[in-house]
Write an enzyme that holds these catalytic residues in place. Structure first.
Site, PDB file in Angstrom:
ATOM      1  CD  GLU A  73      -6.150  -0.324   2.592  1.00 15.88           C
ATOM      2  OE1 GLU A  73      -6.739  -0.431   1.509  1.00 15.88           O
ATOM      3  OE2 GLU A  73      -5.672  -1.301   3.205  1.00 15.88           O
ATOM      4  NE  ARG A  98      -3.540  -2.576   0.025  1.00 14.77           N
ATOM      5  CZ  ARG A  98      -3.206  -3.682  -0.628  1.00 14.77           C
ATOM      6  NH1 ARG A  98      -2.094  -3.721  -1.350  1.00 14.77           N
ATOM      7  NH2 ARG A  98      -3.971  -4.748  -0.590  1.00 14.77           N
ATOM      8  CB  SER A 123     -10.003  -2.822   2.915  1.00 15.70           C
ATOM      9  OG  SER A 123     -10.380  -3.973   2.198  1.00 15.70           O
TER      10      SER A 123
END
Length: 300
Positions: free
Chosen positions: A293, A173, A223
């Site tokens: 996130e 990420r 998410s």
């Protein structure tokens, strides 16, 4: 600041004023932008950045609005939107080049039609090429770094950069885009020739997994948390008895605990508080730290 006179007669695309941002995010949350600009070409994007840099206008760039939580106070200055307005795919053999606003699913379908494989795993990620490249998006074992061969980007002064895969510093990420505060303009992906029917079958399999296990019909940012080392966010949240847990307009999805949804009219303040509450409960009960996130942007 007189935005109207600054942008008048400039080749920059559509210009909108005092625009609500909630309609530009999958969470359905966010205040207003002072000015919003929707470029259609890379030249127009570069023009906007150069003008904003010259006029000292604060600039924020968003794609298709997934993985974003925007402040209720909105975003001051200029918001550049790279979505349907910035959407184009070109093919050169087994390499596809797409503008940053192109959806991953659209790119995957384009590849399938030309019997090219390699996009199937990430095809269902609800975002744009630009955002996916910046955060090295991934799903079902596949990541952007596996297929990306070149990235064109701009800094906020409008200077152009071109990076190879190895120069992108891809990790979980993360990429060079975040390191150097850059904006993805377009990216190229090297795929492989395959049998169309087999590629379609894999695509449909991953699509089915996603639609049956994730609340795609609800307002969420995807998410909510990054995967903690040694476990999974959804598993930990479920083990803490939080499946379906709701406070006000915010709720842990009953379908997939890794998704937090906006039931109807949640504010950014509501959602941020709820995310922190879920994280705190998980930490207290399991010892794991859940890192958000979802990216927070705007004025706070």
């Amino acid at each position: 600041m007189d935005f109207e006179s600054i942008y008048k007669n400039e080749d920059i695309g559509e210009v909108l004023f005092d625009q609500s941002l909630r309609d530009y995010t999958t969470f359905g949350i966010g205040g207003k932008a002072d000015v919003m600009i929707k470029p259609e070409t890379e030249n127009q994007l570069q023009n906007i950045l150069k003008i904003n840099s010259r006029e000292n206008i604060k600039t924020t760039v968003i794609g298709r609005g997934s993985n974003l939580l925007i402040s209720d106070k909105g975003i001051r200055g200029c918001v550049i939107v790279l979505a349907d307005n910035f959407d184009k795919i070109e093919r050169d053999g087994d390499i596809l080049t797409a503008l940053a606003g192109t959806s991953l699913n659209e790119l995957a379908l384009f590849a399938i039609e030309r019997s090219l494989k390699g996009m199937e795993e990430i095809s269902g990620i609800p975002g744009s090429v630009g955002g996916a490249v910046a955060m090295n998006a991934g799903a079902y074992g596949g990541e952007i770094k596996d297929i990306c061969v070149n990235v064109k980007a701009f800094d906020f002064a409008g200077k152009e950069y071109n990076f190879t895969n190895s120069q992108m510093n891809f990790s979980y990420r993360h990429s060079k885009i975040f390191e150097d505060d850059l904006i993805v303009s377009s990216a190229s992906f090297k795929l492989k020739a395959g049998v169309k029917e087999n590629i379609e079958e894999r695509y449909e399999d991953f699509t089915n997994r996603r639609t049956t296990k994730q609340p795609l019909d609800r307002k969420s940012a995807g998410s909510t948390f990054k995967r903690p080392t040694g476990s999974y966010a959804s598993k930990l949240i479920d083990e803490c008895g939080l499946r379906g847990y709701r406070r006000g307009e915010c709720q842990v999805s009953e379908k997939h605990c890794g998704f937090i949804i906006n039931v109807d009219n949640a504010t950014c303040e509501d959602m941020l508080s709820f995310i922190e509450e879920v994280s705190k409960i998980v930490n207290e009960k399991t010892g794991f730290v859940l890192e958000r996130e979802v990216k927070l942007i705007g004025d706070f």
